[in-house]
Design an enzyme around this catalytic site. Structure first.
Site, PDB file in Angstrom:
ATOM      1  N   LYS A  91       0.863  -1.181   0.000  1.00 14.58           N
ATOM      2  CA  LYS A  91       0.000   0.000   0.000  1.00 14.58           C
ATOM      3  C   LYS A  91       0.901   1.233   0.000  1.00 14.58           C
ATOM      4  CE  LYS A  91      -3.870   1.884   2.753  1.00 14.58           C
ATOM      5  NZ  LYS A  91      -4.705   1.656   3.944  1.00 14.58           N
ATOM      6  N   SER A 138      -9.653   1.522   2.912  1.00 19.54           N
ATOM      7  CA  SER A 138      -8.816   2.313   2.034  1.00 19.54           C
ATOM      8  C   SER A 138      -7.755   1.514   1.284  1.00 19.54           C
ATOM      9  CB  SER A 138      -8.125   3.411   2.840  1.00 19.54           C
ATOM     10  OG  SER A 138      -7.276   2.839   3.819  1.00 19.54           O
ATOM     11  N   SER A 143      -9.682  -0.820   7.120  1.00 15.81           N
ATOM     12  CA  SER A 143      -9.124  -0.694   5.770  1.00 15.81           C
ATOM     13  C   SER A 143      -8.361  -1.896   5.237  1.00 15.81           C
ATOM     14  CB  SER A 143      -8.223   0.531   5.688  1.00 15.81           C
ATOM     15  OG  SER A 143      -9.015   1.671   5.554  1.00 15.81           O
TER      16      SER A 143
HETATM   17  N1  GLN Z   1     -13.103   3.952   6.514  1.00 18.33           N
HETATM   18  C1  GLN Z   1     -12.522   4.389   7.736  1.00 18.33           C
HETATM   19  C2  GLN Z   1     -12.124   5.838   7.641  1.00 18.33           C
HETATM   20  O1  GLN Z   1     -12.412   6.422   6.649  1.00 18.33           O
HETATM   21  C3  GLN Z   1     -11.336   3.547   8.085  1.00 18.33           C
HETATM   22  C4  GLN Z   1     -10.186   3.780   7.184  1.00 18.33           C
HETATM   23  C5  GLN Z   1      -8.987   2.987   7.580  1.00 18.33           C
HETATM   24  O2  GLN Z   1      -9.081   1.949   8.212  1.00 18.33           O
HETATM   25  N2  GLN Z   1      -7.824   3.488   7.219  1.00 18.33           N
HETATM   26  O3  GLN Z   1     -11.577   6.402   8.521  1.00 18.33           O
END
Ligand code: GLN
Length: 488
Positions: free
Chosen positions: A79, A154, A178
């Site tokens: 990532k 994400s 994510s």
């Molecule tokens: N969807 C969640 C957020 O927008 C978690 C994102 C993540 O785990 N990085 O904060």
């Protein structure tokens, strides 16, 4: 099945038997990238030129009689939030475009020590803020199972790459889901370790008390293999814990034994759950029951506050962490400005996307003198209560099961207009981050439209062994993980 569709442990076995070479594996991955990347856009940066030479180097070491790590020469993706020495790291943000880190994240260093063959840096929601990868400044990634749909987020780029055979495995990060949610959306395995299990050094910070890196893989055994490599104490991360790292692959045993599986009473009250998700989860529980699990209802009375608490704490920490992007130290700097203040403002105005700006404003507000007690402090108190709920639940059960996401993969654009609709997607995943618990998503089946569903399992702190054991036994009792998406 093409080589690029197979898990690392199976490929490693075949190359030790002399049936295939690492170079053939690399060629298979490269061909797949040629075939699908233009449509999927899983990567921000590709490192394809280096993939075949790195595989050939592994083959030479094998021929020379060296004992190879199972991952040596195997094409793996990261990532684009892990800093990589000499390779651009953007976090999906314009503000970091052109930033070439001078060092490697600890997790990357540990993979390199085992012969990492880095395919590239994968797409993500800007600074990991989002659940669909649509918040990337470089355009969205598409779900290989249906390219009109999102791969989750994400870590959506990592998920799409692993699911489609553009990489054999990847690392993601998980602040509120994510790793697990995109794993569920693409029918792969995603594991968020216990907070403190994997070093955050060199993993660009979103919300430091919630962030945790972990593997995304084609099956549970590969996830166990990668976790064993990246886990372990790191003096450069003060929150990294000095606890032993067991051989996680030894947890991959098909018989479940007398495992107590908790299901959360009143989960439906957290928000709407798609009927096909409910049906899929019921079938998953039946599989666990047939394996000998005892299903026990558990209460987590403060669970309904989790989304609210998360969306106060995560933006608060983000607003502080993102203060470093000021146009002075990293990435881009606005030109043609009259003063320092102007430069800050113009850099951030152009450099950050709308979701990141929203989080910075929310967090700055929650931390401001007049509201600190009303929002931040209160959220911290409820976080403790939620942690206590889980502590009590884990006195009665070994793992807690739920669907990973309340909905199957949705269409691109479907939830972008209303941020709240996007936030609700994390209802089942983010409690684990608030409590610091490990969680895994394993392929849990498909909807009638052949869209993936995920089963999430949570375990007590540092009980990744139990998590992997339960996940492996479940996986081996099903065939979901052997199905591959159609090529776009
Ligand atoms: N969807 C969640 C957020 O927008 C978690 C994102 C993540 O785990 N990085 O904060």
């Amino acid at each position: 099945m093409d080589l690029c569709d197979q898990p690392i442990h199976a490929l490693h076995r075949q190359r030790l038997e002399g049936a295939i070479s690492t170079a053939e594996i690399a060629r298979s991955v490269l061909q797949r990238i040629d075939a699908v990347e233009a449509r999927l856009h899983a990567f921000i940066t590709l490192n394809t030129d280096a993939v075949l030479p790195a595989a050939q180097a592994a083959d030479r070491r094998l021929a020379a009689g060296e004992t190879l790590s199972p991952i040596a020469g195997m094409p793996i993706a990261l990532k684009d939030i892990y800093v990589t020495r000499g390779m651009e790291t953007t976090c999906g943000s314009r503000i970091l475009q052109g930033f070439v880190p001078p060092y490697d994240a600890t997790a990357v260093e540990r993979l390199k020590a085992q012969g990492l063959n880095l395919v590239g840096k994968t797409n993500l929601d800007e600074f990991a803020m989002g659940s669909s990868t649509e918040n990337s400044a470089f355009g969205p990634t598409r779900n290989p199972w249906d390219t009109e749909r999102v791969p989750g987020g994400s870590s959506g780029g990592s998920a799409a790459a692993v699911a489609s055979g553009e990489a054999l495995a990847a690392l993601g990060t998980d602040t509120g889901g994510s790793i697990r949610q995109p794993a569920a959306f693409t029918s792969i395995v995603g594991l968020k370790p216990t907070y403190g299990r994997v070093s955050r050094y060199g993993m660009v910070a979103f919300a430091s008390s919630l962030d945790q890196g972990g593997p995304m893989a084609k099956d549970v055994r590969d996830a166990a293999l990668l976790l064993g490599i990246v886990a372990g104490h790191d003096p450069r991360d003060a929150t990294s814990r000095d606890v032993p790292v067991p051989d996680f692959t030894a947890c991959c045993r098909p018989e479940l034994g007398r495992l107590r599986v908790g299901v959360i009473r009143g989960l439906q009250a957290l928000g709407e759950i798609d009927p096909q998700v409910t049906a899929g989860f019921a079938a998953n529980l039946q599989t666990l029951r047939e394996l000998g699990a005892e299903i026990v209802e558990v209460d987590l009375p403060h669970l309904d506050y989790a989304i609210t608490v998360y969306y106060i704490l995560a933006p608060s920490e983000a607003s502080s962490n993102l203060g470093r992007y000021d146009g002075v130290r990293f990435g881009v700097r606005a030109k043609g400005v009259r003063s320092l203040q102007d430069m800050y403002e113009a850099t951030r105005e152009a450099g950050f996307g709308p979701e990141v700006k929203r989080r910075i404003m929310l967090g700055t507000f929650a931390l401001s003198a007049g509201y600190y007690d009303a929002y931040y402090n209160r959220a911290m108190l409820i976080r403790d209560l939620l942690r206590e709920d889980f502590r009590l639940a884990f006195e009665r059960v070994d793992v807690i099961a739920s669907p990973t996401s309340p909905v199957p993969p949705f269409k691109l654009g479907e939830r972008m207009a209303d941020p709240l609709q996007m936030y609700l997607i994390d209802a089942f995943t983010l409690p684990a981050n608030l409590a610091g618990l490990p969680g895994i998503s394993v392929p849990g089946g498909f909807t009638r439209e052949s869209l993936p569903l995920g089963l999430q399992l949570l375990a007590n702190h540092f009980r990744e062994d139990q998590l992997l054991h339960a996940a492996y036994a479940f996986e081996q009792a099903t065939t979901h993980h052997t199905r591959r998406p159609p090529l776009p």
